[in-house]
Design a protein around this motif. Structure first.
Motif, short mmCIF file in Angstrom:
data_model
loop_
_atom_site.label_atom_id
_atom_site.label_comp_id
_atom_site.label_asym_id
_atom_site.label_seq_id
_atom_site.Cartn_x
_atom_site.Cartn_y
_atom_site.Cartn_z
N THR A 1 3.29 10.00 -3.74
CA THR A 1 3.30 9.60 -2.33
C THR A 1 4.35 8.52 -2.07
O THR A 1 4.90 8.42 -0.99
CB THR A 1 1.94 9.05 -1.89
N ARG A 2 4.63 7.75 -3.07
CA ARG A 2 5.62 6.70 -2.91
C ARG A 2 7.00 7.29 -2.64
O ARG A 2 7.71 6.84 -1.76
CB ARG A 2 5.63 5.89 -4.21
N ARG A 3 7.32 8.32 -3.38
CA ARG A 3 8.60 8.98 -3.18
C ARG A 3 8.65 9.62 -1.80
O ARG A 3 9.66 9.56 -1.09
CB ARG A 3 8.78 10.04 -4.27
N GLN A 4 7.53 10.22 -1.40
CA GLN A 4 7.48 10.86 -0.09
C GLN A 4 7.67 9.84 1.03
O GLN A 4 8.41 10.06 1.99
CB GLN A 4 6.13 11.57 0.07
N ALA A 5 6.99 8.71 0.88
CA ALA A 5 7.08 7.66 1.90
C ALA A 5 8.50 7.11 1.98
O ALA A 5 9.02 6.84 3.06
CB ALA A 5 6.10 6.54 1.57
N LYS B 1 -0.68 14.92 4.02
CA LYS B 1 -1.52 16.11 4.17
C LYS B 1 -0.75 17.37 3.80
O LYS B 1 -1.27 18.28 3.17
CB LYS B 1 -2.03 16.22 5.61
N LEU B 2 0.52 17.40 4.18
CA LEU B 2 1.35 18.57 3.87
C LEU B 2 1.59 18.70 2.37
O LEU B 2 1.58 19.78 1.82
CB LEU B 2 2.70 18.48 4.59
N THR B 3 1.83 17.56 1.73
CA THR B 3 2.15 17.61 0.30
C THR B 3 0.89 17.67 -0.55
O THR B 3 0.95 18.05 -1.71
CB THR B 3 2.94 16.36 -0.15
N VAL C 1 3.92 9.48 7.96
CA VAL C 1 3.60 9.47 6.53
C VAL C 1 2.20 10.02 6.28
O VAL C 1 1.99 10.79 5.35
CB VAL C 1 3.76 8.03 5.97
N SER C 2 1.26 9.68 7.14
CA SER C 2 -0.09 10.16 6.86
C SER C 2 -0.15 11.68 7.03
O SER C 2 -0.84 12.37 6.31
CB SER C 2 -1.13 9.41 7.70
N ARG C 3 0.65 12.21 7.94
CA ARG C 3 0.70 13.67 8.09
C ARG C 3 1.47 14.32 6.94
O ARG C 3 1.14 15.42 6.51
CB ARG C 3 1.33 14.04 9.42
N LEU C 4 2.47 13.61 6.47
CA LEU C 4 3.25 14.12 5.35
C LEU C 4 2.36 14.26 4.10
O LEU C 4 2.44 15.25 3.38
CB LEU C 4 4.42 13.17 5.08
N ASN D 1 0.81 -1.23 0.00
CA ASN D 1 0.00 0.00 0.00
C ASN D 1 0.83 1.27 0.00
O ASN D 1 0.49 2.24 -0.65
CB ASN D 1 -0.93 0.05 1.21
N ILE D 2 1.92 1.25 0.75
CA ILE D 2 2.71 2.47 0.84
C ILE D 2 3.76 2.51 -0.27
O ILE D 2 4.19 3.56 -0.68
CB ILE D 2 3.37 2.59 2.26
N GLY D 3 4.15 1.32 -0.75
CA GLY D 3 5.10 1.26 -1.85
C GLY D 3 6.55 1.25 -1.42
O GLY D 3 7.43 1.63 -2.17
N LEU D 4 6.80 0.81 -0.18
CA LEU D 4 8.19 0.77 0.29
C LEU D 4 8.92 -0.46 -0.25
O LEU D 4 8.30 -1.50 -0.48
CB LEU D 4 8.22 0.72 1.81
#
Ligand code: ADP
Ligand code: MG
Length: 511
Positions: free
Chosen positions: A364-368, A357-359, A352-355, A327-330
């Motif tokens: 999202t995969r890159r962010q995670a 919201k910020l982005t 990650v869930s807060r991140l 799901n998160i793509g790690l």
């Protein structure tokens, strides 16, 4: 026995693991179970724990629930109806003169836990896919029992501290399926990870929350007993477990080799000499005079209770890892590391869930991955340097999300600067990562590619001669280019750009 035959013997090992359940109250009384070690002696007791006449035990339901959680991850079956028994012996740590435990009908039975088979124990060791073979370890039983008190020897006297008396334990008994000291240690490690993850126990071996008795005998490979079973009592670290078993297996092998018998007995591990020593011999084998406990009705586990346990069961590490990957793509490895510890996994997931919201979404995969990377590298490094355990982290996921967001936005020149901000957050030097970065001159205001590109261009044009020399081999000239871009940037903007990024951009442009 010839050396050949010696090679063909193997240790047979079975464990009895005791694990303190994480309940507020004791197993049969309302006295607090928490802080049983560490508090002043005899301050956490109820009359029942002291064996006062006229007191009656009542089973703590929370303890049953926690034992059932462990049953579930160890694949055990749950008895609809189990019973308690009195195990009698005289010792000053046992005020009642008996311990309440389960004997004939344990709460749970017939489970299985796999550990990687020790490559040293048998061939062929690898499965066709190259991974180590699994060693299935059958769980014979898993039952509830109360702990005894503790004797403290100090100032030439022996004192009894009843804080531990009546603390809830589960005892998990394996079949003799383990084949090496290493496998035994891996088994106990796996149990510890599970009890911690599931909130069943704090699993602190140094505090006595998790300890085990190890049974070992020798047999000829492929069958045929060679000696009696020796039980080594009360091992309280993985290291002791492995070493004690290794010593004991070797001691038995030496006896067999010279034709002496291995007597069944109980021994203990002496940490100082690194040897096992006899504890009591078979002449004094205790007869515990087990009797059904008359003060407790059978423990009945109904469907509603099982349902409740399933519903309140935290996600297991394996499932969680899978979710992190799917799901998160790690990547597998990051997911495995993050889910090793529940507090770390919780913290990461919330970050990650807060991140997101910020982005506001996007890649999202890159962010995670960025968040995982920071946490697993700089994050863990800083935590271990400062000796801060992840489950006592004073930094909130929201702050971590803001920090990672700054990295993603190139507001910080790199992970090193982010680590500095993280350290300041840990030290309580502020609340707001951005403010901390600004106060410490770590902010890279507009130091991204966009602002740097024209400066790189300008610098290379201005030094076309040196560019030519660079291209013909004088690559150390790159430093002067980087330096110039950097000062040009600092003249026009606030903050300091990342020299690595500048270098990268120059190289891209020149090669
Ligand atoms: P007891 O009831 O006397 O304690 P059990 O047969 O129930 O003895 O076994 C207790 C523990 O000893 C279990 O963990 C079991 O796996 C282990 N065990 C039993 N037989 C052997 C053996 N031959 N070698 C090593 N361990 C054994
Ligand atoms: Mg036993």
């Amino acid at each position: 026995m010839s050396p050949d035959e010696y090679e063909r013997t193997e240790p047979i090992i079975g464990l009895e693991v005791h694990c303190q359940l994480r309940t507020e109250a004791k197993l049969f009384s309302a006295a607090p179970a928490e802080g049983a070690s560490g508090e002043a002696a005899n301050t956490r007791t109820a009359p029942l724990d002291l064996g006062h006449p006229g007191t009656l035990p009542v089973v703590n339901e929370k303890a049953v629930e926690l034992a059932l959680r462990l049953a579930s991850v160890t694949g055990c079956r749950v008895a609809e109806r189990s019973t308690f028994a009195r195990k009698h012996y005289f010792y000053p740590d046992l005020a009642k003169g008996y311990q309440i435990t389960q004997r004939a009908d344990p709460l749970c039975y017939d489970g299985q836990v796999d550990v990687p088979a020790d490559a040293a124990t048998e061939a062929p060791t690898a499965r066709p896919d190259g991974r180590p073979r699994a060693r299935p370890v059958r769980i014979r039983r898993l039952h509830l029992e109360e702990d005894a008190a503790k004797l403290v020897h100090e100032d030439g006297a022996t004192k009894a501290d009843f804080n531990r008396a009546g603390v809830p334990l589960v005892e998990l008994v394996t079949e003799p399926d383990l084949r090496s000291p290493r496998e035994a240690a891996l088994f106990l490690k796996k149990i510890r990870r599970q009890v911690r993850y599931l909130g069943v126990s704090d699993g602190r071996m140094e505090a006595g929350s998790l300890r085990c008795d190890a049974n070992v005998s020798l047999r000829r490979r492929g069958g045929g007993a060679l000696g009696g079973r020796v039980e080594i009592k009360n091992l309280n670290s993985f290291r002791h477990l492995e070493r004690a078993l290794r010593y004991e297996a070797a001691r038995q092998a030496r006896r067999v080799e010279r034709g002496a018998a291995v007597e069944p007995e109980t021994r203990r591990w002496d940490e100082d000499t690194e040897k096992t020593r006899p504890l009591r011999d078979k002449e004094t084998t205790l007869d515990y005079r087990y009797l059904p406990e008359p003060d407790l009705p059978p423990l009945v586990v109904d469907e509603a209770m099982l349902k409740n346990v399933r519903a309140s069961m935290p996600e297991r590490p394996g499932e969680r890892k899978k979710r992190f990957v799917e799901n998160i793509g790690l990547p597998e490895r990051a997911a495995a590391l993050l889910t090793e510890d529940r507090a770390l996994a919780d913290f990461y997931e919330e970050t990650v869930s807060r991140l997101y919201k910020l982005t506001g979404g996007g890649n999202t995969r890159r962010q995670a991955e960025r968040a995982a990377h920071f946490l697993l590298n700089e994050g863990r490094r800083v935590l271990s340097e400062q000796g801060v355990p992840i489950d006592a982290l004073p930094v909130r996921p929201q702050q971590m999300a803001e920090l990672v967001y700054m990295l993603l936005e190139d507001d910080l020149p790199g992970a090193r600067a982010a680590a500095e901000v993280f350290e300041a957050l840990l030290a309580g030097e502020g609340d707001d990562p951005e403010q901390i970065a600004r106060d410490n001159d770590l902010l890279q205001i507009g130091g991204g590619r966009e602002e740097l590109a024209p400066l790189v261009e300008r610098t290379l044009e201005r030094h076309s001669k040196n560019v030519h020399r660079y291209k013909s081999g004088k690559t150390e000239l790159i430093h002067s280019f980087v330096g110039e871009v950097r000062s040009a940037f600092e003249e026009e903007h606030e903050g300091t750009p990342d020299p690595k990024l500048i270098r990268e951009m120059i190289e891209e442009r020149l090669n």
